[in-house]
Design a protein around this motif. Structure first.
Motif, PDB file in Angstrom:
ATOM      1  N   ASN A  30      -2.602 -10.349   0.309  1.00  8.66           N
ATOM      2  CA  ASN A  30      -3.761 -11.074  -0.220  1.00  8.66           C
ATOM      3  C   ASN A  30      -4.153 -10.598  -1.624  1.00  8.66           C
ATOM      4  N   LYS A  31      -5.061 -11.351  -2.238  1.00  7.06           N
ATOM      5  CA  LYS A  31      -5.499 -11.060  -3.617  1.00  7.06           C
ATOM      6  C   LYS A  31      -6.148  -9.687  -3.730  1.00  7.06           C
ATOM      7  N   LYS A  32      -6.905  -9.286  -2.714  1.00  6.66           N
ATOM      8  CA  LYS A  32      -7.554  -7.973  -2.758  1.00  6.66           C
ATOM      9  C   LYS A  32      -6.499  -6.870  -2.754  1.00  6.66           C
ATOM     10  N   ALA A  33      -5.414  -7.053  -2.026  1.00  4.06           N
ATOM     11  CA  ALA A  33      -4.313  -6.080  -2.050  1.00  4.06           C
ATOM     12  C   ALA A  33      -3.712  -6.008  -3.453  1.00  4.06           C
ATOM     13  N   GLU A  34      -3.530  -7.162  -4.084  1.00  4.45           N
ATOM     14  CA  GLU A  34      -3.027  -7.202  -5.462  1.00  4.45           C
ATOM     15  C   GLU A  34      -3.957  -6.425  -6.388  1.00  4.45           C
ATOM     16  N   GLU A  35      -5.253  -6.663  -6.232  1.00  2.35           N
ATOM     17  CA  GLU A  35      -6.252  -6.006  -7.076  1.00  2.35           C
ATOM     18  C   GLU A  35      -6.220  -4.487  -6.892  1.00  2.35           C
ATOM     19  N   ILE A  36      -6.162  -4.032  -5.655  1.00  3.79           N
ATOM     20  CA  ILE A  36      -6.190  -2.597  -5.378  1.00  3.79           C
ATOM     21  C   ILE A  36      -4.896  -1.922  -5.794  1.00  3.79           C
ATOM     22  N   GLY A  94      -2.739   6.565 -10.043  1.00  5.00           N
ATOM     23  CA  GLY A  94      -2.848   6.298  -8.618  1.00  5.00           C
ATOM     24  C   GLY A  94      -4.197   5.792  -8.182  1.00  5.00           C
ATOM     25  N   VAL A  95      -4.187   5.187  -7.030  1.00  6.83           N
ATOM     26  CA  VAL A  95      -5.391   4.717  -6.360  1.00  6.83           C
ATOM     27  C   VAL A  95      -5.361   5.317  -4.958  1.00  6.83           C
ATOM     28  N   ILE A  96      -6.510   5.815  -4.511  1.00  4.22           N
ATOM     29  CA  ILE A  96      -6.602   6.401  -3.176  1.00  4.22           C
ATOM     30  C   ILE A  96      -7.104   5.323  -2.232  1.00  4.22           C
ATOM     31  N   CYS A  97      -6.370   5.110  -1.168  1.00  7.40           N
ATOM     32  CA  CYS A  97      -6.715   4.069  -0.203  1.00  7.40           C
ATOM     33  C   CYS A  97      -6.960   4.667   1.173  1.00  7.40           C
ATOM     34  N   ALA A  98      -7.946   4.122   1.863  1.00  4.39           N
ATOM     35  CA  ALA A  98      -8.132   4.385   3.287  1.00  4.39           C
ATOM     36  C   ALA A  98      -7.470   3.214   3.993  1.00  4.39           C
ATOM     37  N   MET A  99      -6.545   3.526   4.889  1.00  3.40           N
ATOM     38  CA  MET A  99      -5.679   2.490   5.431  1.00  3.40           C
ATOM     39  C   MET A  99      -5.586   2.576   6.950  1.00  3.40           C
ATOM     40  N   ASP A 100      -5.673   1.423   7.574  1.00  2.00           N
ATOM     41  CA  ASP A 100      -5.390   1.277   9.001  1.00  2.00           C
ATOM     42  C   ASP A 100      -4.137   0.417   9.112  1.00  2.00           C
ATOM     43  N   SER A 101      -3.263   0.781  10.016  1.00  2.36           N
ATOM     44  CA  SER A 101      -2.052  -0.018  10.213  1.00  2.36           C
ATOM     45  C   SER A 101      -1.856  -0.254  11.706  1.00  2.36           C
ATOM     46  N   PHE A 102      -1.251  -1.384  12.010  1.00  2.00           N
ATOM     47  CA  PHE A 102      -1.026  -1.714  13.412  1.00  2.00           C
ATOM     48  C   PHE A 102       0.148  -2.676  13.549  1.00  2.00           C
ATOM     49  N   PRO A 103       0.871  -2.561  14.669  1.00  2.00           N
ATOM     50  CA  PRO A 103       1.988  -3.474  14.910  1.00  2.00           C
ATOM     51  C   PRO A 103       1.489  -4.869  15.289  1.00  2.00           C
ATOM     52  N   ILE A 104       2.332  -5.850  15.062  1.00  2.00           N
ATOM     53  CA  ILE A 104       2.081  -7.220  15.496  1.00  2.00           C
ATOM     54  C   ILE A 104       3.128  -7.532  16.564  1.00  2.00           C
ATOM     55  N   TYR A 105       2.666  -8.125  17.644  1.00  2.00           N
ATOM     56  CA  TYR A 105       3.541  -8.363  18.791  1.00  2.00           C
ATOM     57  C   TYR A 105       3.791  -9.846  19.024  1.00  2.00           C
ATOM     58  N   ASN A 106       4.993 -10.161  19.523  1.00  2.00           N
ATOM     59  CA  ASN A 106       5.310 -11.503  20.016  1.00  2.00           C
ATOM     60  C   ASN A 106       4.618 -11.719  21.353  1.00  2.00           C
ATOM     61  N   VAL A 117      -4.431  -2.807   6.659  1.00  2.00           N
ATOM     62  CA  VAL A 117      -5.718  -3.227   6.107  1.00  2.00           C
ATOM     63  C   VAL A 117      -6.259  -2.011   5.379  1.00  2.00           C
ATOM     64  N   PHE A 118      -6.646  -2.167   4.113  1.00  7.87           N
ATOM     65  CA  PHE A 118      -7.040  -0.998   3.328  1.00  7.87           C
ATOM     66  C   PHE A 118      -8.075  -1.334   2.281  1.00  7.87           C
ATOM     67  N   HIS A 119      -8.738  -0.271   1.810  1.00  6.77           N
ATOM     68  CA  HIS A 119      -9.670  -0.425   0.698  1.00  6.77           C
ATOM     69  C   HIS A 119      -9.569   0.801  -0.210  1.00  6.77           C
ATOM     70  N   ASP A 120      -9.991   0.605  -1.437  1.00  9.85           N
ATOM     71  CA  ASP A 120      -9.923   1.632  -2.469  1.00  9.85           C
ATOM     72  C   ASP A 120     -11.075   2.620  -2.283  1.00  9.85           C
ATOM     73  N   ILE A 121     -10.737   3.893  -2.101  1.00 16.20           N
ATOM     74  CA  ILE A 121     -11.764   4.930  -1.958  1.00 16.20           C
ATOM     75  C   ILE A 121     -11.669   5.954  -3.086  1.00 16.20           C
ATOM     76  N   THR A 122     -10.975   5.592  -4.161  1.00 17.31           N
ATOM     77  CA  THR A 122     -10.771   6.511  -5.279  1.00 17.31           C
ATOM     78  C   THR A 122     -12.093   7.047  -5.809  1.00 17.31           C
ATOM     79  N   GLU A 123     -13.031   6.157  -6.092  1.00 23.24           N
ATOM     80  CA  GLU A 123     -14.320   6.586  -6.644  1.00 23.24           C
ATOM     81  C   GLU A 123     -15.103   7.411  -5.632  1.00 23.24           C
TER      82      GLU A 123
END
Length: 158
Positions: A30-36, A94-106, A117-123
């Motif tokens: 997504n665009k927010k990922a591009e931005e971060i 660099g940018v510091i990110c807090a990130m959650d990751s999870f598998p996607i299942y069939n 899913v992540f956000h910038d926590i650098t500041e």
């Protein structure tokens, strides 16, 4: 639900979202990922995305590609609150990110991809370090005043 519908929904959130399929190809960015992250998904080769990033843990140690949160997710591993540093040509510091990751299942329960899913926590991290430094300086000042100046003041009495 179609992939196009999913992309529309993901564009509306205020966090970075990246999804890969079972072949480890990026299918949503997504665009927010591009931005971060600082990379336009249109120029990022979906199959060679691992080569575009240098990823480090919060202590500055390099993380190998197979240990990236998205790779872990696509291998069935969930992570929560992982802090990573991402560097590339556009963000060499660099940018510091807090990130959650999870598998996607069939439907049958097998892993068919992964998501982060992540956000910038650098500041936030910079402010936290600054406040820690101020706290240490304040403690030194309190100690100095107690040792060298015979003044009673409630703020430094503790």
């Amino acid at each position: 639900m179609t992939l196009g519908y999913l992309k529309q929904v993901v564009e509306k959130v205020h966090v970075g979202v990246v999804i890969c399929n079972n072949d480890k190809e990026i299918i949503v960015w997504n665009k927010k990922a591009e931005e971060i992250i600082g990379i336009d998904s249109k120029v990022l080769p979906k199959e060679k995305w691992l080569t575009y990033f240098n990823v480090f843990d919060i202590n500055g140690n390099i993380i190998p590609g197979e240990q990236y949160p998205l790779m872990k997710a696509s291998n069935g591993i969930t992570t929560t609150g992982e802090k990573i540093i991402v560097k590339n040509e556009k963000i060499p510091d660099g940018v510091i990110c807090a990130m959650d990751s999870f598998p996607i299942y069939n439907e049958d329960g097998t892993v068919c991809g992964g998501a982060v899913v992540f956000h910038d926590i650098t500041e936030d991290i910079r402010i936290q370090k600054f406040l820690e430094e101020l706290s240490v300086r304040f403690e030194h000042m309190k100690k100095f005043i107690k040792e060298h100046i015979n003044v009673s003041y409630p703020l430094i009495a503790a």
